[in-house]
Write a protein that holds these residues in place. Structure first.
Motif, PDB file in Angstrom:
ATOM      1  N   THR A 244      82.482  32.761 -24.937  1.00 27.67           N
ATOM      2  CA  THR A 244      82.898  31.371 -25.125  1.00 27.67           C
ATOM      3  C   THR A 244      81.788  30.487 -25.663  1.00 27.67           C
ATOM      4  O   THR A 244      82.051  29.364 -26.098  1.00 27.67           O
ATOM      5  CB  THR A 244      83.424  30.791 -23.802  1.00 27.67           C
ATOM      6  N   LEU A 245      80.539  30.965 -25.613  1.00 32.65           N
ATOM      7  CA  LEU A 245      79.414  30.179 -26.098  1.00 32.65           C
ATOM      8  C   LEU A 245      78.991  30.560 -27.509  1.00 32.65           C
ATOM      9  O   LEU A 245      78.148  29.894 -28.103  1.00 32.65           O
ATOM     10  CB  LEU A 245      78.215  30.337 -25.147  1.00 32.65           C
ATOM     11  N   ARG A 246      79.547  31.621 -28.047  1.00 34.44           N
ATOM     12  CA  ARG A 246      79.183  32.044 -29.391  1.00 34.44           C
ATOM     13  C   ARG A 246      79.761  31.077 -30.422  1.00 34.44           C
ATOM     14  O   ARG A 246      80.912  30.644 -30.305  1.00 34.44           O
ATOM     15  CB  ARG A 246      79.685  33.465 -29.659  1.00 34.44           C
ATOM     16  N   PRO A 247      78.974  30.746 -31.451  1.00 38.49           N
ATOM     17  CA  PRO A 247      79.461  29.777 -32.450  1.00 38.49           C
ATOM     18  C   PRO A 247      80.799  30.162 -33.067  1.00 38.49           C
ATOM     19  O   PRO A 247      81.673  29.309 -33.237  1.00 38.49           O
ATOM     20  CB  PRO A 247      78.337  29.771 -33.496  1.00 38.49           C
TER      21      PRO A 247
ATOM     22  N   LEU B  52      88.071  25.449 -39.877  1.00 42.87           N
ATOM     23  CA  LEU B  52      87.018  26.356 -40.333  1.00 42.87           C
ATOM     24  C   LEU B  52      85.726  25.626 -40.677  1.00 42.87           C
ATOM     25  O   LEU B  52      84.688  26.255 -40.898  1.00 42.87           O
ATOM     26  CB  LEU B  52      87.486  27.141 -41.552  1.00 42.87           C
ATOM     27  N   GLY B  53      85.782  24.310 -40.735  1.00 40.73           N
ATOM     28  CA  GLY B  53      84.581  23.536 -41.025  1.00 40.73           C
ATOM     29  C   GLY B  53      84.558  22.865 -42.375  1.00 40.73           C
ATOM     30  O   GLY B  53      83.585  22.195 -42.726  1.00 40.73           O
TER      31      GLY B  53
ATOM     32  N   ASP C  65      87.472  37.512 -34.496  1.00 44.05           N
ATOM     33  CA  ASP C  65      87.059  38.870 -34.856  1.00 44.05           C
ATOM     34  C   ASP C  65      86.826  39.049 -36.353  1.00 44.05           C
ATOM     35  O   ASP C  65      85.825  39.630 -36.767  1.00 44.05           O
ATOM     36  CB  ASP C  65      88.098  39.887 -34.371  1.00 44.05           C
ATOM     37  N   GLU C  66      87.756  38.572 -37.190  1.00 46.87           N
ATOM     38  CA  GLU C  66      87.657  38.790 -38.635  1.00 46.87           C
ATOM     39  C   GLU C  66      87.701  37.508 -39.457  1.00 46.87           C
ATOM     40  O   GLU C  66      87.036  37.399 -40.486  1.00 46.87           O
ATOM     41  CB  GLU C  66      88.806  39.697 -39.117  1.00 46.87           C
ATOM     42  N   PHE C  67      88.470  36.543 -38.990  1.00 44.18           N
ATOM     43  CA  PHE C  67      88.750  35.381 -39.814  1.00 44.18           C
ATOM     44  C   PHE C  67      87.541  34.445 -39.933  1.00 44.18           C
ATOM     45  O   PHE C  67      87.033  34.186 -41.029  1.00 44.18           O
ATOM     46  CB  PHE C  67      89.956  34.637 -39.239  1.00 44.18           C
ATOM     47  N   VAL C  68      87.057  33.968 -38.813  1.00 46.81           N
ATOM     48  CA  VAL C  68      85.951  33.011 -38.819  1.00 46.81           C
ATOM     49  C   VAL C  68      84.663  33.595 -39.405  1.00 46.81           C
ATOM     50  O   VAL C  68      83.975  32.922 -40.185  1.00 46.81           O
ATOM     51  CB  VAL C  68      85.721  32.451 -37.403  1.00 46.81           C
ATOM     52  N   PRO C  69      84.280  34.856 -39.085  1.00 48.27           N
ATOM     53  CA  PRO C  69      83.037  35.393 -39.647  1.00 48.27           C
ATOM     54  C   PRO C  69      83.005  35.428 -41.168  1.00 48.27           C
ATOM     55  O   PRO C  69      81.924  35.362 -41.765  1.00 48.27           O
ATOM     56  CB  PRO C  69      82.974  36.814 -39.065  1.00 48.27           C
ATOM     57  N   ALA C  70      84.150  35.533 -41.804  1.00 50.51           N
ATOM     58  CA  ALA C  70      84.192  35.577 -43.274  1.00 50.51           C
ATOM     59  C   ALA C  70      84.490  34.217 -43.879  1.00 50.51           C
ATOM     60  O   ALA C  70      83.869  33.820 -44.870  1.00 50.51           O
ATOM     61  CB  ALA C  70      85.245  36.588 -43.726  1.00 50.51           C
TER      62      ALA C  70
ATOM     63  N   ASN D 273      79.526  30.398 -42.171  1.00 51.66           N
ATOM     64  CA  ASN D 273      79.325  31.828 -42.361  1.00 51.66           C
ATOM     65  C   ASN D 273      79.477  32.297 -43.800  1.00 51.66           C
ATOM     66  O   ASN D 273      79.087  33.420 -44.129  1.00 51.66           O
ATOM     67  CB  ASN D 273      80.326  32.620 -41.500  1.00 51.66           C
ATOM     68  N   LEU D 274      80.069  31.486 -44.652  1.00 47.05           N
ATOM     69  CA  LEU D 274      80.507  31.975 -45.960  1.00 47.05           C
ATOM     70  C   LEU D 274      79.347  32.502 -46.814  1.00 47.05           C
ATOM     71  O   LEU D 274      79.440  33.590 -47.398  1.00 47.05           O
ATOM     72  CB  LEU D 274      81.254  30.866 -46.709  1.00 47.05           C
TER      73      LEU D 274
END
Length: 250
Positions: free
Chosen positions: A10-13, A76-77, A229-234, A239-240
């Protein structure tokens, strides 16, 4: 120093960004509930049917952009400049940009601004269920493919010292990331392609727009995990650049 892998989930960005996206995915089913069109949403999420504009009082693509794609981009920012969160700087989206009108007659649906100095990122948007994970329906990604293969457009970007052209094709439910190294000409497709419809469906069940069962102890963790798992990291704004650079360095 503690790294992200050592932090409680829960603390991971990325988990925190996923929670913001999860909240934004609630907008779409809430609008269907407001319009008393839960049946149409059920058909979108559980079958191949496309959105019918007459019932939504808007063109299907515009409805999808307003109530699904733009909220998710914001989560997503890539902030919506019309909101109070946007303070005039940082990643944000521009609708129907005319930035490249002198070199390309057809403009993308969105330009994602201020992501990184070396990146130009464009988005092609289609109505919900116009982009499949498998099968022949790839309306959004066909437009992205053309942009990344268009020599005039890419040559122009090379002339203004951009290194990467990134294209996102989406119908709001499926999101596909394409990227091109403008220096070498190498293009990577579907890196990755992610289906967030399970998160939207769970939100629709929770607010009783459509019928379905969720575990009694469900605390929205499943939706966050789907997105983290997949969406936010990419696709996440923070992260982009790293995602693009790491794919080309493999």
């Amino acid at each position: 120093m503690t790294n992200d892998a050592e932090l409680h989930p829960t603390l991971r960005p990325d988990y925190q960004i996923a929670e913001r996206v999860r909240i934004q995915t609630e907008v779409f089913p809430q609008k269907f509930r407001e319009l008393n069109e839960g049946g149409q949403l059920r058909n979108l999420l559980r079958g191949p049917r496309t959105l019918k504009g007459a019932r939504m009082e808007q063109a299907p693509e515009v409805f999808t952009e307003q109530y699904l794609i733009e909220p998710v981009l914001h989560g997503l920012g890539y902030l919506n400049p019309a909101t109070e969160e946007y303070q005039g700087e940082g990643p944000h989206f521009i609708r129907r940009p005319i930035t490249y009108s002198k070199v390309e007659p057809k403009q993308p649906d969105y330009l994602l601004k201020n992501v990184a100095p070396s990146i130009i990122c464009i988005v092609e948007a289609k109505a919900a269920n116009r982009e499949q994970m498998q099968g022949a329906k790839h309306d959004a990604t066909e437009d992205i493919r053309r942009y990344l293969e268009e020599d005039t457009f890419c040559k122009y970007l090379r002339d203004i010292d951009q290194r990467y052209l990134v294209g996102i094709g989406t119908d709001g439910l499926r999101w596909t990331l394409w990227m091109k190294d403008l220096e070498t000409g190498e293009t990577l497709s579907e890196c990755p392609k992610v289906d967030i419809s399970p998160a939207v469906e769970r939100a629709a069940i929770r607010n009783e727009t459509i019928e379905g069962e969720l575990p009694e102890n469900d605390r929205r963790t499943t939706e966050r995990n789907i997105l983290a798992d997949e969406f936010v990291p990419a696709f996440g704004a923070v992260n982009l650049l790293n995602h693009v650079e790491s794919n080309f360095s493999d």
